[in-house]
Design an enzyme around this catalytic site. Structure first.
Site, PDB file in Angstrom:
ATOM      1  N   LYS A 209       0.838  -1.199   0.000  1.00 11.50           N
ATOM      2  CA  LYS A 209       0.000   0.000   0.000  1.00 11.50           C
ATOM      3  C   LYS A 209       0.876   1.255   0.000  1.00 11.50           C
ATOM      4  O   LYS A 209       0.701   2.162  -0.798  1.00 11.50           O
ATOM      5  CB  LYS A 209      -0.904  -0.046   1.234  1.00 11.50           C
ATOM      6  CG  LYS A 209      -1.886   1.084   1.365  1.00 11.50           C
ATOM      7  CD  LYS A 209      -2.853   0.780   2.505  1.00 11.50           C
ATOM      8  CE  LYS A 209      -3.671   2.009   2.843  1.00 11.50           C
ATOM      9  NZ  LYS A 209      -4.641   1.757   3.924  1.00 11.50           N
ATOM     10  N   GLU A 215      10.437  -4.687   4.633  1.00 14.20           N
ATOM     11  CA  GLU A 215      10.495  -6.084   4.180  1.00 14.20           C
ATOM     12  C   GLU A 215      10.216  -6.173   2.679  1.00 14.20           C
ATOM     13  O   GLU A 215      10.952  -6.814   1.922  1.00 14.20           O
ATOM     14  CB  GLU A 215       9.445  -6.936   4.918  1.00 14.20           C
ATOM     15  CG  GLU A 215       9.730  -7.177   6.382  1.00 14.20           C
ATOM     16  CD  GLU A 215       9.123  -6.116   7.280  1.00 14.20           C
ATOM     17  OE1 GLU A 215       8.906  -4.963   6.811  1.00 14.20           O
ATOM     18  OE2 GLU A 215       8.874  -6.420   8.454  1.00 14.20           O
ATOM     19  N   GLY A 270      -5.094  -2.491   5.090  1.00 11.48           N
ATOM     20  CA  GLY A 270      -4.306  -3.634   4.613  1.00 11.48           C
ATOM     21  C   GLY A 270      -5.007  -4.963   4.845  1.00 11.48           C
ATOM     22  O   GLY A 270      -5.142  -5.786   3.932  1.00 11.48           O
ATOM     23  N   ARG A 271      -5.474  -5.163   6.064  1.00 10.15           N
ATOM     24  CA  ARG A 271      -6.081  -6.467   6.398  1.00 10.15           C
ATOM     25  C   ARG A 271      -7.481  -6.633   5.821  1.00 10.15           C
ATOM     26  O   ARG A 271      -8.099  -7.676   5.988  1.00 10.15           O
ATOM     27  CB  ARG A 271      -6.073  -6.674   7.917  1.00 10.15           C
ATOM     28  CG  ARG A 271      -6.750  -5.561   8.705  1.00 10.15           C
ATOM     29  CD  ARG A 271      -6.357  -5.618  10.168  1.00 10.15           C
ATOM     30  NE  ARG A 271      -6.865  -4.494  10.938  1.00 10.15           N
ATOM     31  CZ  ARG A 271      -6.274  -3.307  11.023  1.00 10.15           C
ATOM     32  NH1 ARG A 271      -5.173  -3.061  10.326  1.00 10.15           N
ATOM     33  NH2 ARG A 271      -6.775  -2.357  11.775  1.00 10.15           N
ATOM     34  N   GLU A 356      -5.232  -7.431  14.882  1.00 15.54           N
ATOM     35  CA  GLU A 356      -4.740  -6.106  14.507  1.00 15.54           C
ATOM     36  C   GLU A 356      -5.892  -5.095  14.568  1.00 15.54           C
ATOM     37  O   GLU A 356      -5.674  -3.909  14.811  1.00 15.54           O
ATOM     38  CB  GLU A 356      -4.145  -6.151  13.094  1.00 15.54           C
ATOM     39  CG  GLU A 356      -3.226  -4.986  12.802  1.00 15.54           C
ATOM     40  CD  GLU A 356      -2.499  -5.144  11.471  1.00 15.54           C
ATOM     41  OE1 GLU A 356      -1.899  -6.214  11.245  1.00 15.54           O
ATOM     42  OE2 GLU A 356      -2.548  -4.228  10.668  1.00 15.54           O
ATOM     43  N   HIS A 387      -5.563 -34.136  17.167  1.00 14.26           N
ATOM     44  CA  HIS A 387      -4.492 -35.005  17.650  1.00 14.26           C
ATOM     45  C   HIS A 387      -3.412 -34.205  18.353  1.00 14.26           C
ATOM     46  O   HIS A 387      -2.306 -34.701  18.543  1.00 14.26           O
ATOM     47  CB  HIS A 387      -3.921 -35.817  16.485  1.00 14.26           C
ATOM     48  CG  HIS A 387      -4.957 -36.693  15.871  1.00 14.26           C
ATOM     49  ND1 HIS A 387      -5.098 -38.023  16.186  1.00 14.26           N
ATOM     50  CD2 HIS A 387      -5.961 -36.405  15.006  1.00 14.26           C
ATOM     51  CE1 HIS A 387      -6.126 -38.523  15.519  1.00 14.26           C
ATOM     52  NE2 HIS A 387      -6.661 -37.556  14.800  1.00 14.26           N
ATOM     53  N   LYS A 507       7.476  -0.795  12.262  1.00 14.51           N
ATOM     54  CA  LYS A 507       8.121  -0.371  11.019  1.00 14.51           C
ATOM     55  C   LYS A 507       9.291   0.576  11.283  1.00 14.51           C
ATOM     56  O   LYS A 507      10.157   0.736  10.431  1.00 14.51           O
ATOM     57  CB  LYS A 507       7.094   0.280  10.086  1.00 14.51           C
ATOM     58  CG  LYS A 507       6.091  -0.731   9.526  1.00 14.51           C
ATOM     59  CD  LYS A 507       5.188  -0.152   8.468  1.00 14.51           C
ATOM     60  CE  LYS A 507       4.246  -1.227   7.931  1.00 14.51           C
ATOM     61  NZ  LYS A 507       3.389  -0.793   6.851  1.00 14.51           N
TER      62      LYS A 507
HETATM   63  C1  G6Q Z   1      -2.721  -4.097   7.797  1.00 14.46           C
HETATM   64  C2  G6Q Z   1      -1.510  -3.473   8.293  1.00 14.46           C
HETATM   65  C3  G6Q Z   1      -0.236  -4.129   7.862  1.00 14.46           C
HETATM   66  C4  G6Q Z   1       0.181  -3.796   6.433  1.00 14.46           C
HETATM   67  C5  G6Q Z   1       1.618  -4.240   6.208  1.00 14.46           C
HETATM   68  C6  G6Q Z   1       2.094  -3.966   4.804  1.00 14.46           C
HETATM   69  O1  G6Q Z   1      -3.843  -3.745   8.064  1.00 14.46           O
HETATM   70  O2  G6Q Z   1      -1.521  -2.129   8.045  1.00 14.46           O
HETATM   71  O3  G6Q Z   1      -0.263  -5.509   8.017  1.00 14.46           O
HETATM   72  O4  G6Q Z   1      -0.682  -4.404   5.535  1.00 14.46           O
HETATM   73  O5  G6Q Z   1       2.436  -3.631   7.138  1.00 14.46           O
HETATM   74  O6  G6Q Z   1       1.995  -2.624   4.507  1.00 14.46           O
HETATM   75  P1  G6Q Z   1       2.190  -2.127   3.033  1.00 14.46           P
HETATM   76  O7  G6Q Z   1       1.109  -2.707   2.197  1.00 14.46           O
HETATM   77  O8  G6Q Z   1       2.122  -0.629   3.083  1.00 14.46           O
HETATM   78  O9  G6Q Z   1       3.543  -2.613   2.581  1.00 14.46           O
END
Ligand code: G6Q
Length: 546
Positions: A209, A215, A270-271, A356, A387, A507
Site C-alpha cells: 500500500k 520487508e 491492509g487487512r 490487529e 491429535h 516499522k
Molecule cells: C494491515 C496493516 C499491515 C500492512 C503491512 C504492509 O492492516 O496495516 O499488516 O498491511 O504492514 O503494509 P504495506 O502494504 O504498506 O507494505
C-alpha cells in the site's frame, strides 16, 4: 471523537453482568434437556450459511441483553456511517470502505465528494485484462517466454489475504502455473521461493500500500537483482514486475512503469484488502470470473449485515457471542477450526484481521478501557488439531470458545473421507458441549482411580458454521462474516478497529539498529544493557564470518 457513554455504565452491560452471575454455572446438558428444539431454534440461516449457535452458554435472555447492548452502543448508526463512507477510522482520519471494493457497478459511495465505485470497477477491469493476458500466455516475458510463475511480494495485509485466498481456492486455480508468496525479511523466504524458478518465466507482483515497507522493498530489490542477473537488460523489469500500491511516486522511483501499477486507495485497510488489487495474484490464479464471484460473496454478506435485523444478523450474533465470552466469562482466546484442508491458512489470516483490528486500549473518547478488548485467535484445520491441542480445550482449565467451519460437499470424490471428516467435526462440538460424566465413565467399567482423568466436564461452547461447498463465493462470504463481526465488537468496545499503530511502531523500531549492525557499532551503543550485549554479539559473529 464524540463523547460516548462508558461501556461499563450501560444498562445492558450491567444487566449482562447480573445475568452472567445467574447462568454462568448452567450446563449445556440442562439447556438442551429443557428445550428439545434448542438445536434448531438457536440457529440462523442466510445467504447459504447455516450458523448453529445453540451450543453456547446462553439463554434467550442472554441474547436479548446482547442485542440491547448493540442497540445502546449505536451499532446500526455506526454501520450506516461505515457504509456511507464516513471517516470512521478517526485516528487516521480515513473512511473505511472495503465494502466499496465489492459494491456492484451502478452503486454509488462517496468519499470527499467523489463516487469511488467507478474507480473500483476500472481497476477490476484493468486487473481482469492483465490476468487474462498472463493466464493465456499472451503476455510474454523479456525473452519471449510466457509467464509460468507468479510471486507476490508483500507482507501483513499485502500477503496474508493473497496467501490464504490462493490456498483456499487452489482447486479453482490454473494448475500449470506456480504461485508463491514472499513476505519475510528473512532472506530464506526469497531463496526458497525462487530456487527452482526461471526468471524468464517469472512475474513479480510487488504489493505494498505504502511502497515503503522495509520487508517488501528489500525483497523487491532482491527480486530485481535476481531477475536481472539472468535477464541482464534493465528493460526486462517492465515485463517481469508489476506493482499494487496507493503510492505511484514510489512505484515509479523503484523503476516500475506506472502503466503496470494496479491502484487502490487509503480507505482500504491492509487487512481488509484481499478484494482490492492486492488480490491480483488471486485473480491470476483463479481467473477474473471466479474473482468476481468471490467479490459477489463478499457483497452478499455486506448486504446481509447492512439490512438484517440484529436477531438474524450473522456477523452481529457472532460478534456479540465473542463479547459474551471475552468480557463476562473472561475467555482469553478463541479457536477457529476449519474442517477443510484448503482453509489451512485461514486461522493465520484471521489472526491479523481480528487481533490487529481489536487489539486496542484507547476508546473513541481517548480514555483507557476498563474492560478487555480483542481476544487471541488461533487455530488449525481439523482433524489435525484433534491429535494435538484439542486435549486442552476438552479437559484443560481454560475456557476456549470454538468456531467450527465445514462444508457439506467436498471438492474431491475420495470415498469415505468426507463422511469421516464431518463425523469428526460434529462429534467434537458434541463432546465439547456435553462432555462425559463421572457416572458414564464409571458405567463403562473404568476403574475408580482413573475416573477423574477420563471424565469430561463439557460445557465448552462452540459455533458450527456450515456451507454447501468451498467456492470463491463461499470464501467471500466467510471472510466478510468475520470482517463484520470484528466491526461489531470494535463498536461495542468503543475502539478504532481500523488503525494499527502497533504495526507502525514495528516499522520504525529496527531502523535505529540497522546502521549499528551495518557499521559494526561497538562502544557507542546507547540501548539497555541487554540490547547492547545482543548487538555486540551479532556484530562480533558477523566480523568473524567476514
Ligand atoms: C494491515 C496493516 C499491515 C500492512 C503491512 C504492509 O492492516 O496495516 O499488516 O498491511 O504492514 O503494509 P504495506 O502494504 O504498506 O507494505
Amino acid at each position: 471523537m464524540q463523547i460516548t457513554e462508558q461501556l461499563t455504565a450501560k444498562l445492558a452491560w450491567q444487566a449482562l453482568q447480573d445475568h452472567h452471575l445467574k447462568i454462568k454455572d448452567m450446563h449445556l446438558r440442562k439447556l438442551f434437556a429443557d428445550d428439545p428444539r434448542r438445536g434448531e431454534r438457536m440457529t440462523a440461516q442466510a445467504i447459504g450459511i447455516y450458523f448453529d449457535y445453540s451450543k453456547h452458554r446462553i439463554t434467550g435472555e442472554t441474547l436479548k441483553l446482547l442485542f440491547q447492548l448493540a442497540e445502546e452502543s449505536g451499532l446500526q448508526g455506526r454501520m450506516d456511517a461505515m457504509f456511507r463512507g464516513d471517516k470512521i477510522n478517526f485516528t487516521e482520519n480515513r473512511a473505511v470502505l472495503h465494502v466499496a471494493l465489492r459494491a456492484p457497478q451502478g452503486k454509488s459511495i462517496m468519499v470527499d465528494g467523489k463516487d469511488v465505485v467507478p474507480e473500483v470497477h476500472a481497476v477490476l477491469e484493468k486487473m481482469s485484462r492483465f490476468s487474462a493476458r498472463i493466464r493465456s500466455g499472451e503476455w510474454k516475458g523479456h525473452t519471449g517466454k510466457p509467464i509460468r510463475n507468479v510471486i507476490n511480494v508483500g507482507i501483513g495485509g499485502s500477503d496474508l489475504g493473497p496467501v490464504m485466498a490462493y490456498e483456499a481456492l487452489k482447486h479453482y486455480s490454473k494448475r500449470e502455473m506456480t504461485f508463491r508468496f514472499v513476505s519475510n525479511i528473512d532472506g530464506t523466504d526469497f531463496v526458497e521461493a525462487t530456487r527452482d524458478l526461471d526468471p524468464q518465466e517469472t512475474l513479480f507482483i510487488i504489493s505494498s500500500k505504502t511502497f515503503t515497507t522495509l520487508e517488501t522493498m528489500t525483497n523487491a530489490r532482491t527480486a530485481r537483482d535476481w531477475a536481472l542477473s539472468t535477464l541482464k537488460d534493465p528493460a526486462a523489469v517492465a515485463r517481469h514486475f508489476v506493482a499494487v500500491s496507493t503510492n505511484a511516486k514510489e512505484v515509479a522511483q523503484f523503476g516500475i512503469d506506472t502503466a503496470n501499477m494496479f491502484e487502490f486507495w487509503d480507505w482500504v485497510g491492509g487487512r481488509y484488502s484481499m478484494g482490492s488489487a492486492i488480490g491480483l495474484s488471486t485473480m491470476i490464479a483463479i481467473g477474473p470470473e471466479n474473482f468476481r464471484a468471490m467479490l459477489d460473496g463478499f457483497h452478499q454478506m455486506d448486504e446481509h449485515f447492512r439490512t438484517t435485523p440484529f436477531e438474524k444478523n450473522l456477523p452481529v450474533i457472532m460478534g456479540l457471542l465473542g463479547i459474551w465470552y471475552n468480557n463476562f466469562f473472561d475467555a482469553q482466546t478463541m479457536a477457529v477450526l476449519p474442517y477443510e484442508q484448503y482453509l489451512k491458512r485461514f486461522p493465520a489470516y484471521l489472526q491479523q484481521l481480528t487481533m490487529e483490528s481489536n487489539g486496542k486500549h484507547a476508546t473513541f473518547d481517548e480514555n483507557e478501557v476498563d474492560y478487555q478488548t480483542g481476544p487471541i485467535y488461533w487455530g488449525e484445520p481439523g482433524t489435525n488439531g484433534q491429535h494435538s491441542f484439542y486435549q486442552l480445550i476438552h479437559q484443560g482449565t481454560k475456557l476456549i470458545p470454538c468456531d467450527f467451519i465445514a462444508f457439506l460437499q467436498p471438492l474431491h470424490s475420495l470415498g469415505a473421507h468426507h463422511d469421516y471428516l464431518l463425523a469428526n467435526v460434529f462429534a467434537q462440538a458434541e463432546a465439547l458441549a456435553f462432555g462425559k460424566s463421572e457416572k458414564e465413565v464409571h458405567d463403562e467399567g473404568t476403574p475408580a482411580q482413573l475416573a477423574p482423568h477420563r471424565t469430561f466436564e463439557g460445557n465448552r461452547p462452540s459455533s458450527t458454521i456450515l456451507l454447501e461447498r468451498l467456492t470463491p463465493e463461499a470464501l467471500g462470504k466467510i471472510v466478510a462474516l468475520y470482517e463484520h463481526s470484528v466491526f461489531v465488537q470494535g463498536i461495542i468496545w468503543q475502539i478504532d478497529s481500523f488503525d494499527q499503530w502497533g504495526v507502525e511502531l514495528g516499522k520504525v523500531l529496527a531502523q535505529r539498529i540497522i546502521p549499528e549492525l551495518e557499521a559494526g557499532a561497538k562502544d557507542s551503543l546507547k540501548h539497555d544493557s541487554s540490547t547492547n550485549a545482543l548487538i555486540r554479539r551479532y556484530v562480533k559473529a558477523k566480523g568473524q564470518k567476514e
